[in-house]
Design an enzyme around this catalytic site. Structure first.
Site, short mmCIF file in Angstrom:
data_model
loop_
_atom_site.label_atom_id
_atom_site.label_comp_id
_atom_site.label_asym_id
_atom_site.label_seq_id
_atom_site.Cartn_x
_atom_site.Cartn_y
_atom_site.Cartn_z
N VAL A 197 0.82 -1.21 0.00
CA VAL A 197 0.00 0.00 0.00
C VAL A 197 0.86 1.27 0.00
CG1 VAL A 197 -2.05 0.99 1.01
CG2 VAL A 197 -1.54 -1.38 1.44
N ALA A 282 9.41 -0.05 2.01
CA ALA A 282 8.02 -0.16 2.49
C ALA A 282 7.60 -1.62 2.41
CB ALA A 282 7.10 0.73 1.66
N ASP A 325 -3.05 -0.92 15.60
CA ASP A 325 -1.98 -1.64 14.90
C ASP A 325 -1.19 -2.58 15.83
OD1 ASP A 325 -2.64 -0.22 12.65
OD2 ASP A 325 -0.64 0.60 12.29
N HIS A 457 -28.81 8.86 -11.03
CA HIS A 457 -28.20 8.87 -12.36
C HIS A 457 -27.89 10.30 -12.76
CE1 HIS A 457 -27.38 7.81 -16.51
NE2 HIS A 457 -28.17 8.83 -16.87
P1 FAD Z 1 -0.36 4.84 15.62
O1 FAD Z 1 -1.07 5.73 14.70
O2 FAD Z 1 0.94 4.27 15.21
O3 FAD Z 1 -0.19 5.67 16.97
C1 FAD Z 1 0.50 5.17 18.07
C2 FAD Z 1 0.96 6.35 18.91
O4 FAD Z 1 1.44 5.87 20.16
C3 FAD Z 1 2.12 7.13 18.29
O5 FAD Z 1 1.90 8.50 18.42
C4 FAD Z 1 3.32 6.69 19.13
O6 FAD Z 1 4.33 7.69 19.18
C5 FAD Z 1 2.66 6.50 20.46
N1 FAD Z 1 3.35 5.56 21.36
C6 FAD Z 1 3.81 4.33 21.10
N2 FAD Z 1 4.32 3.76 22.21
C7 FAD Z 1 4.17 4.68 23.19
C8 FAD Z 1 4.49 4.70 24.58
N3 FAD Z 1 5.06 3.64 25.18
N4 FAD Z 1 4.21 5.82 25.28
C9 FAD Z 1 3.63 6.89 24.69
N5 FAD Z 1 3.29 6.92 23.41
C10 FAD Z 1 3.55 5.83 22.67
N6 FAD Z 1 -4.60 3.62 7.35
C11 FAD Z 1 -5.82 3.88 6.83
O7 FAD Z 1 -6.82 3.39 7.35
N7 FAD Z 1 -5.96 4.69 5.72
C12 FAD Z 1 -4.89 5.25 5.11
O8 FAD Z 1 -5.05 5.97 4.12
C13 FAD Z 1 -3.61 5.00 5.63
N8 FAD Z 1 -2.52 5.54 5.07
C14 FAD Z 1 -1.29 5.32 5.61
C15 FAD Z 1 -0.19 5.88 4.99
C16 FAD Z 1 1.08 5.67 5.50
C17 FAD Z 1 2.26 6.29 4.83
C18 FAD Z 1 1.23 4.88 6.69
C19 FAD Z 1 2.58 4.66 7.29
C20 FAD Z 1 0.13 4.30 7.31
C21 FAD Z 1 -1.13 4.51 6.76
N9 FAD Z 1 -2.27 3.93 7.32
C22 FAD Z 1 -3.50 4.17 6.78
C23 FAD Z 1 -2.18 3.08 8.52
C24 FAD Z 1 -2.54 3.90 9.77
O9 FAD Z 1 -1.66 5.00 9.86
C25 FAD Z 1 -2.44 3.02 11.00
O10 FAD Z 1 -3.25 1.88 10.83
C26 FAD Z 1 -2.90 3.79 12.23
O11 FAD Z 1 -2.15 4.96 12.41
C27 FAD Z 1 -2.79 2.91 13.47
O12 FAD Z 1 -3.29 3.62 14.54
P2 FAD Z 1 -2.83 3.32 16.03
O13 FAD Z 1 -3.51 4.34 16.87
O14 FAD Z 1 -2.99 1.89 16.33
O15 FAD Z 1 -1.26 3.59 16.05
P1 NAD Z 2 2.28 -3.92 2.91
O1 NAD Z 2 2.16 -5.11 3.76
O2 NAD Z 2 1.06 -3.29 2.35
O3 NAD Z 2 3.23 -4.23 1.67
C1 NAD Z 2 4.53 -4.67 1.83
C2 NAD Z 2 4.96 -5.32 0.53
O4 NAD Z 2 6.35 -5.53 0.60
C3 NAD Z 2 4.30 -6.67 0.29
O5 NAD Z 2 3.82 -6.72 -1.03
C4 NAD Z 2 5.43 -7.66 0.54
O6 NAD Z 2 5.31 -8.83 -0.23
C5 NAD Z 2 6.63 -6.84 0.12
N1 NAD Z 2 7.89 -7.25 0.72
C6 NAD Z 2 8.12 -7.68 1.98
N2 NAD Z 2 9.44 -7.93 2.15
C7 NAD Z 2 10.06 -7.64 0.99
C8 NAD Z 2 11.40 -7.66 0.55
N3 NAD Z 2 12.39 -8.03 1.37
N4 NAD Z 2 11.67 -7.28 -0.71
C9 NAD Z 2 10.68 -6.89 -1.56
N5 NAD Z 2 9.38 -6.85 -1.19
C10 NAD Z 2 9.08 -7.20 0.07
O7 NAD Z 2 3.14 -2.88 3.79
P2 NAD Z 2 3.40 -1.32 3.63
O8 NAD Z 2 3.17 -0.86 2.24
O9 NAD Z 2 4.70 -1.08 4.28
O10 NAD Z 2 2.26 -0.71 4.53
C11 NAD Z 2 2.13 -1.13 5.88
C12 NAD Z 2 0.71 -1.10 6.29
O11 NAD Z 2 0.29 0.24 6.50
C13 NAD Z 2 -0.27 -1.63 5.25
O12 NAD Z 2 -0.35 -3.03 5.26
C14 NAD Z 2 -1.54 -1.02 5.72
O13 NAD Z 2 -2.04 -1.79 6.77
C15 NAD Z 2 -1.09 0.33 6.22
N6 NAD Z 2 -1.33 1.36 5.19
C16 NAD Z 2 -2.61 1.55 4.75
C17 NAD Z 2 -2.86 2.47 3.77
C18 NAD Z 2 -4.26 2.65 3.30
O14 NAD Z 2 -5.17 2.20 4.00
N7 NAD Z 2 -4.51 3.28 2.16
C19 NAD Z 2 -1.83 3.21 3.21
C20 NAD Z 2 -0.54 2.97 3.64
C21 NAD Z 2 -0.30 2.05 4.65
#
Ligand code: FAD
Ligand code: NAD
Length: 480
Positions: A197, A282, A325, A457
């Site tokens: 992703v 990633a 997560d 539509h």
């Molecule tokens: P997090 O968002 O990771 O938050 C955890 C928080 O806890 C952080 O602020 C961290 O610093 C804090 N923390 C951790 N341990 C401690 C501790 N011991 N004490 C105090 N604070 C602590 N998901 C979607 O649904 N749609 C998307 O479009 C999407 N796009 C994404 C794009 C990218 C580039 C990435 C990386 C992720 C994306 N995701 C998306 C995934 C989404 O960001 C995560 O699923 C989501 O943020 C998880 O939420 P969370 O609250 O479990 O954890």
């Molecule tokens: P991902 O699991 O989506 O994709 C990782 C990819 O890397 C897989 O296709 C896997 O086969 C490949 N891979 C793993 N090891 C490898 C290696 N050594 N060499 C080459 N390819 C390898 O993980 P991501 O893109 O890092 O994103 C992490 C998670 O964050 C996602 O699974 C999703 O849960 C969340 N996310 C969600 C959104 C969204 O909802 N639009 C956007 C970004 C991230």
């Protein structure tokens, strides 16, 4: 109750934790939320990965880059020509930063409005209990320590990117998602390890901005978690856009040299070399629990380092819950938020609810990809009898008028009961269209139910309607 005594302490203020904290406070529980994320301004930034370096900033850059791409790739079709369009990268990244600040600041305001007390620092669940209460040690950024107590603690510590041992993040040439959201110039050649992703979304951003993007994916299949038809259409479209996606590519070396990152990988044709200016790794994320738990808490981690919970997100330790997560299930913001609401409600003695079977997935590429429920392969593997209905956006008037008539909607329904088991889409606006299907699935609806509902539509939603009709071979605007 003292200033340090709460009904609920949430550790982590991402979309799982901050939502849990707000819901708990709404239910009359005295709530604290501890988070250690530091924003670009050096101050506490609530909202976790999602708001700071995930969902929100990536969507901001996807939208900006799409506007730029449209000028050269879509405007001419409409008879509009623009000479010499260029992007100011400072404004491009600055707009994203402003949106992030607006939203992370917004969580602070919501906390104030709901009387959630925010603590800035590292939270650690202690094993000892005082008067039946759980104890959380908070270590401030200055090293100062204080102990808070609460009957209930919700662990919402989120996830971090997985690092490859041979391609360690240096924040300059080899970056994770945070680095790829903050390039100071468009890399001429961008390498991406992982066609998941993040690789596809951020790869698309920089491709649209002019980078030459090569994505190296270890597995032989593209987007294995998605429906095979959707993955096939998406791969064709991304390739047309110029993303070079190499499947079955196993990277073994990444050396940072003066002229870029030198990658060695092997695929079906043997060993290959690739030199890029920036490398985005990633390859997935791992649950983050470093320093979260004292040794004697009794909270268990599974073989992937995730906090073990039951179907009510309870860890098995009295008053300790975990969400988002950091636990099993898809790593998606909305999944974590709904778990947060459910746990707060369970704590308050109410009937919380979360159904992991209908969590929608959306990938915000162009075309977008969205699905909910089972794929055709999963149904086959499970031996479930099913019917399939499909409908292409090429036959949807609105999609053609928008010049975005790519992709299809595919609906899978049980062969005997007609209950909708999965819906898989690739095409324009499917991030929004999937919601209708999730509602139908959550109400245990049938394809007949959607087929009988009036859809406006001309709208893109007609593709959902026609796909539902097509399950019963009675789509109107295509042969069945
Ligand atoms: P997090 O968002 O990771 O938050 C955890 C928080 O806890 C952080 O602020 C961290 O610093 C804090 N923390 C951790 N341990 C401690 C501790 N011991 N004490 C105090 N604070 C602590 N998901 C979607 O649904 N749609 C998307 O479009 C999407 N796009 C994404 C794009 C990218 C580039 C990435 C990386 C992720 C994306 N995701 C998306 C995934 C989404 O960001 C995560 O699923 C989501 O943020 C998880 O939420 P969370 O609250 O479990 O954890
Ligand atoms: P991902 O699991 O989506 O994709 C990782 C990819 O890397 C897989 O296709 C896997 O086969 C490949 N891979 C793993 N090891 C490898 C290696 N050594 N060499 C080459 N390819 C390898 O993980 P991501 O893109 O890092 O994103 C992490 C998670 O964050 C996602 O699974 C999703 O849960 C969340 N996310 C969600 C959104 C969204 O909802 N639009 C956007 C970004 C991230």
């Amino acid at each position: 109750m003292s200033d340090q005594q709460f009904d609920v302490i949430v550790i982590g203020a991402g979309p799982a934790g901050y939502v849990a904290a707000i819901r708990a406070a709404q239910l009359g529980l005295k709530t604290a939320c501890v988070d250690d994320f530091t924003g670009k301004d050096g101050k506490q930034a609530l909202g976790g990965t999602c708001l700071n370096v995930g969902c929100i900033p990536s969507k901001a850059l996807l939208d900006s880059s799409r506007q730029f791409w449209n000028i050269s790739h879509n405007f001419p079709v409409h008879g509009i020509s623009v000479e010499g369009a260029k992007v100011d990268l400072g404004t491009f990244i600055g707009r994203k930063d402003k949106i992030v600040k607006q939203f992370t600041g917004g969580i602070g305001q919501l906390f104030k409005a709901n009387k959630v007390t925010a603590f800035y620092g590292k939270g650690k669940l202690l094993g000892s209990k005082t008067g039946g209460s759980n104890q959380v040690e908070v270590t401030g950024k200055d090293g100062s320590k204080q102990t808070l107590s609460a009957t209930n603690v919700i662990l919402a510590s989120g996830s971090v990117p997985i690092e490859l041992p041979f391609a360690k993040f240096d924040g300059k040439a080899i970056v994770d998602n945070a680095g790829a959201l903050d390039f100071t110039e468009v890399p001429k050649r961008l390498g991406v390890i992982g066609a998941g992703v993040i690789g596809l979304e951020l790869g698309s951003v920089w491709k649209r901005m002019g980078a030459e993007v090569t994505v190296l994916e270890a597995l032989p299949d593209f987007l294995g978690a998605a429906d095979a038809d959707v993955a096939k259409i998406a791969l064709k479209e991304f390739t047309k856009q110029g993303l070079q996606i190499k499947l079955g590519a196993k990277v073994s070396k990444a050396e940072v040299k003066k002229d870029g990152v030198h990658l060695t990988y092997s695929d079906k044709d043997g060993e290959q070399q690739l030199v890029v200016d920036k490398l985005l790794v990633a390859v997935g994320r791992r649950a983050y629990t470093d320093g979260l738990l004292a040794n004697d808490t009794g909270v268990k981690l599974d073989e992937r380092g995730r906090i073990v919970v039951d179907e009510h997100n309870h860890t098995g330790v009295d008053g300790v819950w975990a969400i988002g997560d950091a636990v099993r299930g898809p790593m998606l913001a909305h999944k974590g938020s709904e778990e947060g609401v459910a746990v707060a409600e369970w704590i308050a003695g109410k009937a919380g609810h979360i159904n992991l079977d209908t969590v929608p997935w959306v990938i915000y590429t162009e075309p977008e990809i969205a699905w909910a429920g089972k794929t055709e392969k999963q149904l086959k593997d499970e031996g479930v009898p099913y019917k399939v209905g499909t409908f292409p956006f090429a036959a949807i008037g609105r999609a053609v008028a928008m010049n975005e008539a790519i992709g299809q909607v595919k609906m899978l329904a049980h062969a005997e009961t007609d209950r909708i088991l999965g819906v898989h889409m690739v095409g324009p606006g499917v991030s929004e269209l999937i919601a209708e299907c999730v509602v139908a699935m959550e109400f245990k609806g049938s394809s007949e139910d959607l087929a009988r509902i009036v859809h406006a539509h001309p709208t893109l939603s007609e593709a959902v309607h026609e796909a539902a009709l097509s399950v019963d071979k009675r789509a109107i605007h295509k042969g069945n």
